[in-house]
Design a protein around this motif. Structure first.
Motif, PDB file in Angstrom:
ATOM      1  N   GLY A 177      15.234  11.495  -5.254  1.00  0.00           N
ATOM      2  CA  GLY A 177      14.020  11.011  -5.896  1.00  0.00           C
ATOM      3  C   GLY A 177      13.698   9.572  -5.566  1.00  0.00           C
ATOM      4  N   GLU A 178      13.137   8.863  -6.565  1.00  0.00           N
ATOM      5  CA  GLU A 178      12.706   7.485  -6.382  1.00  0.00           C
ATOM      6  C   GLU A 178      13.892   6.547  -6.553  1.00  0.00           C
ATOM      7  N   GLN A 179      14.417   6.047  -5.450  1.00  0.00           N
ATOM      8  CA  GLN A 179      15.509   5.085  -5.480  1.00  0.00           C
ATOM      9  C   GLN A 179      15.125   3.870  -4.661  1.00  0.00           C
ATOM     10  N   LYS A 180      15.818   2.766  -4.897  1.00  0.00           N
ATOM     11  CA  LYS A 180      15.463   1.524  -4.215  1.00  0.00           C
ATOM     12  C   LYS A 180      15.636   1.622  -2.713  1.00  0.00           C
ATOM     13  N   ALA A 181      16.763   2.171  -2.289  1.00  0.00           N
ATOM     14  CA  ALA A 181      17.063   2.199  -0.860  1.00  0.00           C
ATOM     15  C   ALA A 181      16.442   3.411  -0.185  1.00  0.00           C
ATOM     16  N   ASP A 182      16.033   3.233   1.061  1.00  0.00           N
ATOM     17  CA  ASP A 182      15.463   4.290   1.872  1.00  0.00           C
ATOM     18  C   ASP A 182      16.587   4.936   2.684  1.00  0.00           C
ATOM     19  N   ALA A 183      16.696   6.272   2.626  1.00  0.00           N
ATOM     20  CA  ALA A 183      17.816   6.960   3.272  1.00  0.00           C
ATOM     21  C   ALA A 183      17.830   6.725   4.781  1.00  0.00           C
ATOM     22  N   SER A 184      16.673   6.793   5.425  1.00  0.00           N
ATOM     23  CA  SER A 184      16.617   6.596   6.876  1.00  0.00           C
ATOM     24  C   SER A 184      17.016   5.182   7.254  1.00  0.00           C
ATOM     25  N   MET A 185      16.447   4.188   6.549  1.00  0.00           N
ATOM     26  CA  MET A 185      16.759   2.799   6.868  1.00  0.00           C
ATOM     27  C   MET A 185      18.214   2.474   6.587  1.00  0.00           C
ATOM     28  N   GLN A 186      18.797   3.095   5.556  1.00  0.00           N
ATOM     29  CA  GLN A 186      20.199   2.843   5.255  1.00  0.00           C
ATOM     30  C   GLN A 186      21.094   3.410   6.356  1.00  0.00           C
ATOM     31  N   ALA A 187      20.748   4.586   6.867  1.00  0.00           N
ATOM     32  CA  ALA A 187      21.522   5.159   7.974  1.00  0.00           C
ATOM     33  C   ALA A 187      21.410   4.280   9.214  1.00  0.00           C
ATOM     34  N   ALA A 242      17.308  22.627  -3.332  1.00  0.00           N
ATOM     35  CA  ALA A 242      16.322  23.041  -4.323  1.00  0.00           C
ATOM     36  C   ALA A 242      16.779  22.791  -5.753  1.00  0.00           C
ATOM     37  N   GLN A 243      18.062  22.499  -5.941  1.00  0.00           N
ATOM     38  CA  GLN A 243      18.583  22.237  -7.284  1.00  0.00           C
ATOM     39  C   GLN A 243      18.147  20.863  -7.781  1.00  0.00           C
ATOM     40  N   ASN A 244      18.085  20.733  -9.100  1.00  0.00           N
ATOM     41  CA  ASN A 244      17.785  19.440  -9.725  1.00  0.00           C
ATOM     42  C   ASN A 244      19.110  18.765 -10.099  1.00  0.00           C
ATOM     43  N   HIS A 245      19.603  17.932  -9.207  1.00  0.00           N
ATOM     44  CA  HIS A 245      20.907  17.299  -9.400  1.00  0.00           C
ATOM     45  C   HIS A 245      20.764  16.045 -10.258  1.00  0.00           C
ATOM     46  N   LEU A 246      21.828  15.744 -11.009  1.00  0.00           N
ATOM     47  CA  LEU A 246      21.815  14.569 -11.887  1.00  0.00           C
ATOM     48  C   LEU A 246      22.016  13.278 -11.100  1.00  0.00           C
TER      49      LEU A 246
END
Length: 639
Positions: free
Chosen positions: A291-301, A219-223
């Motif tokens: 957030g909005e990043q180029k790589a997809d977490a599921s596909m990268q795994a 829930a935190q807003n991480h940098l």
């Protein structure tokens, strides 16, 4: 010899077959057609999906390149994946300027071949149909870093059925995997446990505390990811293996484009074999995104797992004796997806759990322990997910520990593929290709009248459809009627009543066993193997066969049952009679509350575009007797 090359020019990807193709003949004559209006010579074509697209500035330059390939009789095979006899492909073109050739099609010269004969019910074996070595070698040679493979552009390039390297993960939907629970029981275990309401779990204080801290971290807003990862190390995420799951670790690879990977999280089991280095099996791999990043977490795994299986030297023994089951934990902000992964005929991935690790709707307002607040409901749901994940990781830990212990007694097998030679990878090492055993279902024992029977799977009956989980197997001891060859079908629903009714009247294969099996979380049907033929859509039935088919429909309707999928692919012809197969849609013709029956419905993903169904057929619509009669009339002209 004369040949054609296909040049893809369409920029539209909304429809699978909406690809315009220009055919270039040796003479330079140009023809044109749209994929989906099948040019009959393509039935015998060879399809070359290039590892790296050929890029030119204009159509004319690309045409000239194609003409040179044809004139020089260039062999594209060393830099492409080759398919024999494919009818439809989906090439990808991403350049908005210029032109790129991803797919080349080579067609035999006229005269055109005659229409192939109808295939028999017994189809090629797993060993003959798929080359697992080829998949592994191409992954090792062509895949880049997992983070780059997970970028949208590269995902679009690779995720199509014509690509042998595609991950079968349902993205897009026609790349749906078969139910992976048939390859390892841990996936069925996690699916069953995740269906249980969270409030019925008796959580420990540590489990509630870990769930609360996990929710706080998400829930935190991480940098950045590093800060996010550090926040996740304040508690024991899954409580097994190393103290912390979310820590970056390096996994070495044996050459190729990528020499190492650094997943954001992992758990594993190590075992030192006599006279060799430690063997490490990974039970879980994790990726973090914000957030909005180029790589997809599921596909990268998934890309990390594919690299691990195909290009990690210490994984050779594991993949020779295992489907390499793994849990993939993809955390994008506060969205958590847990995937099950396995290496079968392709790389297969199926979502097991999806949850938002944040405030949930308050569904426990009557529970004083939560006071009707959203945080309490969220913690409870997260605690359930973490418990299910922990148990899954523990189950894989136990599985790999037993597997690795047994490897010390197993000598590494030599490659069984004819003509297999040692190759040098990009790192200069000499590696010996191998032929791993094909993945087969782990469910292999059933009991009839207190007699246990053992199954040995031999082949897939529909190898052209990876989603079709129907296998041929031998059974020992032989069944009561002397049968030792059976067909095993794994399905989520099955019309057992209709199947037994027709089998008793000689109009369906004998059904020996049909029951829900919790280790695969599916219904398993074991039936007699019928050596007849599955007829094509244009094959006509004899007068007697038509009469038998009408009798089968009359029997079902007389018992207030409907079949639903009455088409030639579901009809076996033999000895001038017929037998119906595939009873997944078969069910009650009307609702019967007293007997607990609900009227059968069509699946939501029914193919409405390529099949002429009866009027009124729709997605999730009720199956009517009139629909069966309409399909029967289309098949029977004499009765």
């Amino acid at each position: 010899m004369p040949a054609y090359y296909a040049l893809c020019t369409s920029k539209s990807f909304s429809l699978e077959y909406d690809i315009e193709i220009h055919l270039l003949q040796r003479s330079g004559d140009t023809g044109e057609y749209v994929l989906g209006t099948m040019h009959r010579s393509l039935a015998q074509a060879r399809f070359f999906v290039l590892d790296s697209p050929v890029r030119k500035q204009s159509d004319e330059e690309l045409r000239n390149w194609c003409k040179e390939c044809i004139a020089n009789n260039d062999d594209l095979a060393p830099r492409a994946t080759v398919y024999e006899g494919w009818h439809v492909m989906k090439p990808e073109v991403e350049d908005s300027k210029g032109c790129a050739l991803k797919l080349a099609i080579v067609v035999p010269p006229p005269p055109l071949p005659s229409r192939p004969a109808t295939p028999s019910f017994g189809l090629p074996s797993i060993h003959e149909r798929y080359n697992r070595v080829e998949i592994l070698e191409k992954v090792a040679r062509s895949y880049g870093k997992p983070s780059s493979e997970a970028e949208p552009k590269n995902m679009r390039d690779r995720q199509h059925p014509s690509n042998i390297l595609a991950a079968y993960n349902g993205r897009p939907l026609h790349l749906a995997p078969p139910p992976i629970a048939i390859f390892h029981p841990v996936f069925a275990q996690m699916t069953r446990e995740s269906r249980e309401p969270a409030r019925f779990h008796d959580f420990t204080a540590d489990e509630i505390d870990a769930a609360y801290k996990f929710l706080l971290a998400c829930a935190q807003n991480h940098l950045d990811e590093a800060e996010f990862q550090e926040a996740l190390q304040d508690f024991n995420f899954i409580g097994t293996g190393r103290p912390h799951f979310w820590y970056e670790t390096s996994i070495k690879l044996s050459g190729g484009q990528t020499r190492s990977m650094r997943p954001d999280g992992c758990s594993f089991v190590d075992l030192v074999l006599p006279g060799s280095e430690a063997v490490r099996a990974y039970t879980a791999l994790g990726e973090l995104k914000l957030g909005e990043q180029k790589a997809d977490a599921s596909m990268q795994a998934m890309a990390t797992h594919m690299h691990l299986v195909s290009h990690n030297k210490r994984y050779e023994l594991i993949r020779q004796h295992s489907c390499c089951p793994v849990l993939l934990v993809a955390l994008s902000g506060d969205i958590l997806i847990v995937w099950g992964g396995a290496y079968g005929e392709r790389f297969l991935y199926q979502p097991l759990i999806t949850i938002r690790v944040g405030l949930q709707p308050s569904i426990y307002s009557d529970d004083p322990g939560f006071g009707g607040n959203h945080v309490g409901a969220s913690v409870l749901e997260v605690a359930k997910v973490l418990r299910v994940l922990k148990r899954g990781v523990n189950a894989l830990y136990t599985y790999y520990e037993g597997l690795l212990s047994s490897l010390s007694k197993i000598k590494e097998r030599k490659p069984s593929r004819p003509g297999c030679r040692a190759k040098s990878n990009a790192g200069g090492e000499r590696t010996q290709p191998f032929e791993p055993p094909p993945a087969s279902p782990h469910w292999s024992t059933f009991i009839i009248e207190e007699v246990p029977y053992k199954l040995q799977y031999t082949e897939m009956l529909v190898p052209d459809s990876i989603q079709n989980t129907v296998y041929c197997a031998t059974v020992t001891p032989p069944l009561n009627d002397g049968t030792d060859k059976v067909v095993v079908k794994f399905t989520h629903c099955y019309g057992e009543e209709g199947h037994r009714l027709l089998a008793d009247n000689g109009l369906a294969p004998k059904l020996y066993y049909c029951a829900y099996e919790h280790t695969v979380d599916m219904i398993v049907a074991v039936m007699a193997f019928m050596p007849g033929k599955v007829s094509g859509s244009r094959v006509s039935l004899s007068h007697k066969q038509q009469g038998d088919l009408k009798r089968a429909v009359d029997l079902l309707h007389g018992a207030d049952l409907v079949f639903g999928d009455l088409r030639m692919p579901n009809i076996i012809t033999y000895d001038d009679t017929v037998a119906l197969v595939d009873f997944e849609w078969c069910g009650a013709a009307v609702d019967d509350t007293e007997k607990g029956k609900r009227q059968a419905r069509y699946p939501v993903d029914i193919n409405l575009s390529d099949i002429e169904w009866a009027p009124g057929v729709r997605r999730y619509g009720r199956i009517e007797k009139a629909h069966d009669l309409f399909m029967l009339e289309s098949l029977c002209t004499d009765v």
